[in-house]
Design an enzyme around this catalytic site. Structure first.
Site, PDB file in Angstrom:
ATOM      1  N   GLY A 152       0.776  -1.239   0.000  1.00 42.27           N
ATOM      2  CA  GLY A 152       0.000   0.000   0.000  1.00 42.27           C
ATOM      3  C   GLY A 152       0.805   1.284   0.000  1.00 42.27           C
ATOM      4  CD  GLU A 165       2.880   0.425   7.156  1.00 43.99           C
ATOM      5  OE1 GLU A 165       2.294   0.542   6.067  1.00 43.99           O
ATOM      6  OE2 GLU A 165       2.941  -0.634   7.775  1.00 43.99           O
ATOM      7  CG  ASP A 166      -0.750   1.928   3.181  1.00 45.84           C
ATOM      8  OD1 ASP A 166      -0.113   1.346   4.083  1.00 45.84           O
ATOM      9  OD2 ASP A 166      -1.656   1.365   2.542  1.00 45.84           O
ATOM     10  CG  ASP A 173      -5.942   0.496  10.470  1.00 44.96           C
ATOM     11  OD1 ASP A 173      -6.457   1.578  10.761  1.00 44.96           O
ATOM     12  OD2 ASP A 173      -6.206  -0.139   9.452  1.00 44.96           O
ATOM     13  CG  PHE A 229     -12.762   1.006   4.472  1.00 43.47           C
ATOM     14  CD1 PHE A 229     -11.873   0.124   5.082  1.00 43.47           C
ATOM     15  CD2 PHE A 229     -12.912   0.948   3.098  1.00 43.47           C
ATOM     16  CE1 PHE A 229     -11.150  -0.798   4.328  1.00 43.47           C
ATOM     17  CE2 PHE A 229     -12.198   0.026   2.336  1.00 43.47           C
ATOM     18  CZ  PHE A 229     -11.322  -0.840   2.959  1.00 43.47           C
ATOM     19  CB  VAL A 230      -9.374   5.926   3.684  1.00 40.67           C
ATOM     20  CG1 VAL A 230     -10.061   7.118   4.285  1.00 40.67           C
ATOM     21  CG2 VAL A 230      -8.374   5.354   4.656  1.00 40.67           C
ATOM     22  CG  ASP A 290      -6.032  -3.049  -0.802  1.00 45.32           C
ATOM     23  OD1 ASP A 290      -5.591  -2.669   0.308  1.00 45.32           O
ATOM     24  OD2 ASP A 290      -6.272  -4.234  -1.068  1.00 45.32           O
ATOM     25  NE  ARG A 295      -2.807  -2.667  -3.469  1.00 44.12           N
ATOM     26  CZ  ARG A 295      -2.714  -2.949  -2.179  1.00 44.12           C
ATOM     27  NH1 ARG A 295      -2.506  -1.987  -1.306  1.00 44.12           N
ATOM     28  NH2 ARG A 295      -2.822  -4.192  -1.757  1.00 44.12           N
TER      29      ARG A 295
HETATM   30  C1  PRP Z   1      -1.941  -2.360   5.693  1.00 47.08           C
HETATM   31  C2  PRP Z   1      -1.005  -1.172   5.699  1.00 47.08           C
HETATM   32  C3  PRP Z   1      -0.080  -1.471   6.833  1.00 47.08           C
HETATM   33  C4  PRP Z   1      -0.919  -2.292   7.770  1.00 47.08           C
HETATM   34  C5  PRP Z   1      -1.323  -1.446   8.923  1.00 47.08           C
HETATM   35  O1  PRP Z   1      -1.369  -3.381   4.970  1.00 47.08           O
HETATM   36  O2  PRP Z   1      -0.322  -1.079   4.477  1.00 47.08           O
HETATM   37  O3  PRP Z   1       1.061  -2.182   6.421  1.00 47.08           O
HETATM   38  O4  PRP Z   1      -2.073  -2.733   7.053  1.00 47.08           O
HETATM   39  O5  PRP Z   1      -2.186  -2.141   9.752  1.00 47.08           O
HETATM   40  P1  PRP Z   1      -1.932  -2.346  11.288  1.00 47.08           P
HETATM   41  O6  PRP Z   1      -1.533  -1.039  11.892  1.00 47.08           O
HETATM   42  O7  PRP Z   1      -3.281  -2.821  11.774  1.00 47.08           O
HETATM   43  O8  PRP Z   1      -0.878  -3.394  11.461  1.00 47.08           O
HETATM   44  P2  PRP Z   1      -2.206  -4.580   4.361  1.00 47.08           P
HETATM   45  O9  PRP Z   1      -2.008  -5.798   5.239  1.00 47.08           O
HETATM   46  O10 PRP Z   1      -3.612  -4.157   4.103  1.00 47.08           O
HETATM   47  O11 PRP Z   1      -1.441  -4.894   3.033  1.00 47.08           O
HETATM   48  P3  PRP Z   1      -1.316  -3.994   1.718  1.00 47.08           P
HETATM   49  O12 PRP Z   1      -0.477  -2.800   2.053  1.00 47.08           O
HETATM   50  O13 PRP Z   1      -0.646  -4.901   0.747  1.00 47.08           O
HETATM   51  O14 PRP Z   1      -2.718  -3.605   1.305  1.00 47.08           O
END
Ligand code: PRP
Length: 186
Positions: free
Chosen positions: A41, A93-94, A97, A146-147, A153, A159
């Protein structure tokens, strides 16, 4: 049925956020930095961020996945190629959470004796936090919404949008393509 999402940050607003973060990072690390982006992401954000930074910058990538879905444990599935010992490292990071991904990665990188590890995220969603995580550079803090877009994505979709948009998870659960017409015009 077609749905129109609410635009949280348009292109110009995103550019302004990225420019501010690039400035912050350049001022803080004037002797150079290794940017480590978390696949997948963060890729659009990383690409724009490094191009507004005015210091020596190298980039590398990690891929992480939950050890077993639901356990909250994170696993490194692809490591960086860079030896980060003695170097200043910025995790890109994107979104942060629960904080589990970032907290794991900070710990993992710190064991390798870098000069410093800091965390830069485009989006911070603190309502979802499970573990505390120190964020050094934040693009935007959001409510528990939710964004999608600009790397974020839903099941791999959205994305490549040049905006950050707020989507309704119940709408997406019913039809993952619900926003395609409004956002891609098809
Ligand atoms: C998302 C985002 C972070 C992670 C954050 O990745 O890119 O890496 O979740 O979440 P957290 O704070 O709850 O750990 P995702 O697993 O959705 O993978 P992606 O980036 O490939 O979509």
């Amino acid at each position: 049925m077609a749905h129109t999402p609410e635009i949280l940050l348009g292109q110009d607003e995103l550019s302004a956020v990225v420019e501010r973060l690039g400035r912050e990072l350049s001022e803080r690390h004037d002797d150079g930095v290794v940017m480590i982006a978390v696949l997948r992401g963060s890729v659009p954000f990383l690409a724009d961020l490094v191009r507004v930074m005015t210091i020596r910058t190298s980039v590398d990538f990690v891929a992480l996945s939950p050890y077993t879905p639901g356990t909250g444990r994170v696993r490194l599935v692809m490591d960086v190629a860079t030896n980060i010992e003695g170097k200043h490292v910025v995790i890109v990071e994107d979104i942060v959470d629960t904080g589990l991904t970032s907290a794991f990665l900070i710990g993992e990188l710190q064991r390798r004796n870098p000069a410093s590890v800091s965390l830069c995220t485009l989006v911070d969603r603190p309502a979802r936090r499970v573990v505390p995580v120190p964020i050094d550079h934040t693009g935007v803090q959001i409510e528990d919404r939710f964004v999608i877009g600009y790397g974020l994505d839903h099941e791999g979709r959205y994305r490549n949008l040049q905006v950050l948009a707020i989507a309704d998870p119940t709408v997406l659960a019913e039809d993952p393509d619900a926003y395609v017409e409004a956002l891609y015009g098809a």
